[in-house]
Design an enzyme around this catalytic site. Structure first.
Site, PDB file in Angstrom:
ATOM      1  N   GLY A 184     -27.792  22.732  12.199  1.00  0.00           N
ATOM      2  CA  GLY A 184     -28.663  22.531  13.020  1.00  0.00           C
ATOM      3  C   GLY A 184     -28.769  21.143  13.977  1.00  0.00           C
ATOM      4  O   GLY A 184     -28.567  21.033  14.923  1.00  0.00           O
ATOM      5  N   GLY A 185     -28.660  20.145  13.066  1.00  0.00           N
ATOM      6  CA  GLY A 185     -28.822  18.683  13.617  1.00  0.00           C
ATOM      7  C   GLY A 185     -29.457  17.513  12.925  1.00  0.00           C
ATOM      8  O   GLY A 185     -29.420  17.630  11.665  1.00  0.00           O
ATOM      9  N   HIS A 219     -30.616  26.578  -0.590  1.00  0.00           N
ATOM     10  CA  HIS A 219     -29.991  25.767   0.451  1.00  0.00           C
ATOM     11  C   HIS A 219     -30.022  24.475   0.210  1.00  0.00           C
ATOM     12  O   HIS A 219     -29.229  23.608   0.478  1.00  0.00           O
ATOM     13  CB  HIS A 219     -30.845  25.979   1.640  1.00  0.00           C
ATOM     14  CG  HIS A 219     -30.349  25.365   3.075  1.00  0.00           C
ATOM     15  ND1 HIS A 219     -29.039  25.521   3.426  1.00  0.00           N
ATOM     16  CD2 HIS A 219     -30.837  24.352   3.714  1.00  0.00           C
ATOM     17  CE1 HIS A 219     -28.837  24.792   4.641  1.00  0.00           C
ATOM     18  NE2 HIS A 219     -30.051  24.355   4.777  1.00  0.00           N
ATOM     19  N   GLY A 226     -19.317  13.175   1.974  1.00  0.00           N
ATOM     20  CA  GLY A 226     -20.199  13.708   2.930  1.00  0.00           C
ATOM     21  C   GLY A 226     -20.940  12.703   3.909  1.00  0.00           C
ATOM     22  O   GLY A 226     -20.277  11.262   3.745  1.00  0.00           O
ATOM     23  N   HIS A 245     -32.937  28.630   2.322  1.00  0.00           N
ATOM     24  CA  HIS A 245     -32.735  28.748   3.680  1.00  0.00           C
ATOM     25  C   HIS A 245     -33.345  30.163   4.128  1.00  0.00           C
ATOM     26  O   HIS A 245     -32.621  31.041   3.320  1.00  0.00           O
ATOM     27  CB  HIS A 245     -31.396  28.440   4.289  1.00  0.00           C
ATOM     28  CG  HIS A 245     -31.569  28.229   5.788  1.00  0.00           C
ATOM     29  ND1 HIS A 245     -31.692  29.149   6.562  1.00  0.00           N
ATOM     30  CD2 HIS A 245     -31.471  26.982   6.295  1.00  0.00           C
ATOM     31  CE1 HIS A 245     -31.616  28.813   7.881  1.00  0.00           C
ATOM     32  NE2 HIS A 245     -31.467  27.526   7.751  1.00  0.00           N
ATOM     33  N   LYS A 297     -13.663  15.973  -5.039  1.00  0.00           N
ATOM     34  CA  LYS A 297     -13.340  16.880  -6.007  1.00  0.00           C
ATOM     35  C   LYS A 297     -12.393  18.036  -5.384  1.00  0.00           C
ATOM     36  O   LYS A 297     -11.777  18.745  -5.991  1.00  0.00           O
ATOM     37  CB  LYS A 297     -14.286  17.553  -7.101  1.00  0.00           C
ATOM     38  CG  LYS A 297     -15.174  18.301  -6.485  1.00  0.00           C
ATOM     39  CD  LYS A 297     -16.111  18.769  -7.450  1.00  0.00           C
ATOM     40  CE  LYS A 297     -17.438  19.819  -7.032  1.00  0.00           C
ATOM     41  NZ  LYS A 297     -18.052  20.394  -8.057  1.00  0.00           N
ATOM     42  N   ASP A 315     -23.169  18.061  -9.686  1.00  0.00           N
ATOM     43  CA  ASP A 315     -22.422  17.028 -10.505  1.00  0.00           C
ATOM     44  C   ASP A 315     -23.120  15.687 -10.609  1.00  0.00           C
ATOM     45  O   ASP A 315     -23.059  15.245 -11.640  1.00  0.00           O
ATOM     46  CB  ASP A 315     -21.059  16.917  -9.890  1.00  0.00           C
ATOM     47  CG  ASP A 315     -20.363  18.133  -9.975  1.00  0.00           C
ATOM     48  OD1 ASP A 315     -20.556  19.099 -10.834  1.00  0.00           O
ATOM     49  OD2 ASP A 315     -19.355  18.189  -9.005  1.00  0.00           O
ATOM     50  N   SER A 317     -32.735  15.735   6.468  1.00  0.00           N
ATOM     51  CA  SER A 317     -31.506  15.250   5.349  1.00  0.00           C
ATOM     52  C   SER A 317     -30.542  14.324   5.841  1.00  0.00           C
ATOM     53  O   SER A 317     -30.302  13.452   5.408  1.00  0.00           O
ATOM     54  CB  SER A 317     -31.124  16.589   4.679  1.00  0.00           C
ATOM     55  OG  SER A 317     -30.526  17.536   5.631  1.00  0.00           O
ATOM     56  N   ALA A 326     -23.649  10.757   3.583  1.00  0.00           N
ATOM     57  CA  ALA A 326     -24.017   9.693   2.830  1.00  0.00           C
ATOM     58  C   ALA A 326     -23.042   8.685   2.466  1.00  0.00           C
ATOM     59  O   ALA A 326     -22.994   7.645   2.476  1.00  0.00           O
ATOM     60  CB  ALA A 326     -24.639   9.919   1.832  1.00  0.00           C
ATOM     61  N   GLU A 350     -28.211  14.425  -0.874  1.00  0.00           N
ATOM     62  CA  GLU A 350     -29.116  15.155  -1.173  1.00  0.00           C
ATOM     63  C   GLU A 350     -29.121  15.051  -2.862  1.00  0.00           C
ATOM     64  O   GLU A 350     -30.054  15.573  -3.614  1.00  0.00           O
ATOM     65  CB  GLU A 350     -28.469  16.672  -1.085  1.00  0.00           C
ATOM     66  CG  GLU A 350     -29.195  17.848  -1.438  1.00  0.00           C
ATOM     67  CD  GLU A 350     -28.764  19.174  -1.348  1.00  0.00           C
ATOM     68  OE1 GLU A 350     -29.194  20.208  -1.361  1.00  0.00           O
ATOM     69  OE2 GLU A 350     -27.865  19.186  -0.379  1.00  0.00           O
TER      70      GLU A 350
END
Length: 545
Positions: free
Chosen positions: A45-46, A339, A11, A231, A32, A210, A379, A13, A363
């Site tokens: 959203g952004g 969420h 992702g 959410h 995975k 995980d 986030s 990060a 996250e």
């Protein structure tokens, strides 16, 4: 399978850190599923930051602290807010196409979401996550030092030493049916959230906690797992699942109404209405559904110009249209869904965990930014800021060669040749776990339900552990084992917090007084030598904030 850096997750990060780390050494990025199957790709959203003249760092800091309900680490909030604009500029430089104001060459078109006092959300309409993922992935594929490996399921971390002096040297990975050792000087957990612990979630199917579960089994500190953000507006339709109706829809003026067409948020937050923080809106919707017995409420933006709706929310408009819902003329049926995890693997301001050479980002990590409730669109900002800080930390290290010490083979590496050919044993436990978590440890909780959940989950976890030891390891078994552990951590953290705070709402306890100064983080670690079930946790400390 040695490398300088082993990054688990692709992702925002993981990719952001990989691009920086690859300037110094070799990087293996493992996922995975397919490379784009991540929560970042679904983010509509952004990314929030101070990007306009009528905004300020202090306003963004204050909005974050208010949303976090007293549990944010103020220093972390300041770091993320102040370093955020520069990180967004870097995303633009690598090709992220944030929407600009009409007729403007430079100024971004900024959205507004719940909890924000200013327009500060940079977006790519309602495909922001996908656009960021696209640009980062394209950049990563061009880098000769980065190798991306798909369909690799991490099983456990490889560690040396005991407790306070423990060191991570890589991970055991299931790939192409074989268990292999991936050794690295630095291992980074970027596995996303835990949404699949719950029956209804906006998360992708890979979100089985995980990274948190692996870190916990290795002995890392885990914090604030009770704070699960639901959410408020997931699309309610029998033909689809996990489809989010962005907070930005409410930011652009949509109303929440019940089945009678009555706007109800004035009963719960008359000042902020639909732009209240997510915990408030989710509980309001939950309350309305329980009062009426309805399966959903509705999000109504039909009073806005149809062309504006189509242009601002093309993905949402298209998906709903496909299902027979014309959002320019009809309200959207919505329900709350799990969420975002505001807790996770406890880290410092460089992303370091309590285990040497093990980092956690995104996250998966609990940095202290979100406190008891994440402010919308913070986030993605946290991910890019901490990726930079983690890479800077690694640059300062003298990285030795990967540890080549022979390891004692874990029991499951022998693979025993004994296949679990009854999928019902996995599917049934998976279904029971998620229903227990949804019904007993959801948006609104009470102590009796938490106690019942604890007993049920421990029983299921013991059965899962028995199956895990007896049969050949599989991707499905690994995920089931992980959600069982994460479920226990959420329940135990919820039981340890005896007053309502942020996302943790107890029916049978009075909310904190405004002058309550007992704010604290709940930190857990693995309890050793538990007779029947070896991965039981215990609360090891309370951190005051």
């Amino acid at each position: 399978m040695d490398s300088d850096y082993l990054i688990i997750g692709t992702g925002i990060a993981g990719l952001s850190f990989a691009l920086r780390a690859a300037k110094k050494g070799s990087v293996k990025l493992i996922t995975k599923k397919e490379e784009i199957a991540c929560a970042t790709n679904l983010a509509q959203g952004g990314i929030a930051a101070v990007l306009s003249e009528d905004d300020s760092f202090e306003l963004h800091i204050q909005d974050t602290l208010v949303s976090g309900d007293g549990l944010c680490d103020r220093e972390v909030v300041r770091i993320v807010v102040e370093e955020g604009p520069e990180r967004i500029q870097e995303l633009i430089e690598i090709g992220v196409g944030f929407v600009k104001k009409e007729g403007e060459k430079r100024d971004l078109d900024l959205g507004k979401e719940g909890g924000h006092s200013r327009r500060r959300v940079a977006h790519a309409y309602d495909l922001t996550g996908r656009e960021i993922e696209r640009a980062l992935l394209a950049e990563a594929k061009r880098h000769s030092n980065i190798e991306i490996l798909e369909n690799c399921q991490c099983i456990d971390l490889i560690t040396h030493g005991r407790e306070t002096k423990k060191k991570c040297i890589g991970a055991f990975v299931l790939t192409e049916g074989e268990v292999k050792e991936f050794r690295a000087k630095i291992t980074v957990l970027c596995t996303g959230g835990v949404g699949k612990v719950y029956l209804y979630t906006t998360n992708p199917d890979i979100a089985t906690g995980d990274g948190v579960a692996m870190a916990f089994r290795a002995g890392a500190k885990i914090a604030n797992m009770e704070f699960i953000q639901f959410h408020p507006t997931c699309l309610y339709h029998h033909q689809t699942k996990n489809f989010l109706i962005s907070e930005a829809v409410r930011g652009e003026g949509a109303f929440l109404v019940n089945s009678k067409g009555e706007r109800f948020m004035a009963k719960y937050d008359p000042k902020r209405m639909e732009l209240a923080t997510r915990d408030t809106v989710a509980r309001a919707i939950d309350s309305e559904m329980k009062k009426s017995g309805d399966d959903c409420v509705y999000l109504d933006i039909t009073h806005k110009d149809p062309e504006f709706i189509k242009n601002r929310f093309p993905t949402i408009y298209g998906k709903c249209k496909e299902l027979g819902i014309d959002v320019t003329r009809m309200p959207i049926p919505v329900v709350p869904a799990a969420h975002y995890l505001c807790g996770g693997v406890l880290t410092d301001t460089s992303g370091c965990t309590s285990i040497s050479n093990l980092l956690a980002l995104g996250e998966t990590a609990c940095t202290g930014l979100h406190g008891a409730n994440r402010l919308a669109s913070n986030s993605l900002l946290e991910a890019v800021v901490f990726a930079k800080r983690a890479a800077d930390y690694c640059d300062s290290l003298e990285l030795n060669h990967s540890d080549s010490t022979p390891l004692d083979r874990p029991q499951w590496m022998d693979n025993r040749g004994k296949l679990l050919d009854e999928a019902i044993l996995i599917n049934n436990n998976w279904d029971i776990l998620r229903r227990v978590m949804w019904n007993y440890v959801g948006i609104v909780r009470n102590s009796r339900r938490l106690d019942l959940a604890s007993k049920r989950v421990v029983e299921i976890a013991r059965e899962i552990e028995t199956l895990y030891k007896e049969y050949k390891v599989s991707a499905e078994m690994i995920e089931l084992r992980n959600i069982a552990i994460v479920s226990q951590l959420i329940i135990e953290a919820a039981k340890a917090r005896t007053t309502s705070q942020g996302l943790h709402f107890l029916q049978d306890e009075n909310p904190r007084n405004d002058d309550d100064t007992s704010n604290h983080w709940n930190v857990f670690s693995r309890k050793i030598n538990y007779a029947d079930y070896p991965w039981q946790s215990e609360k090891i400390e309370t951190i005051e904030v």
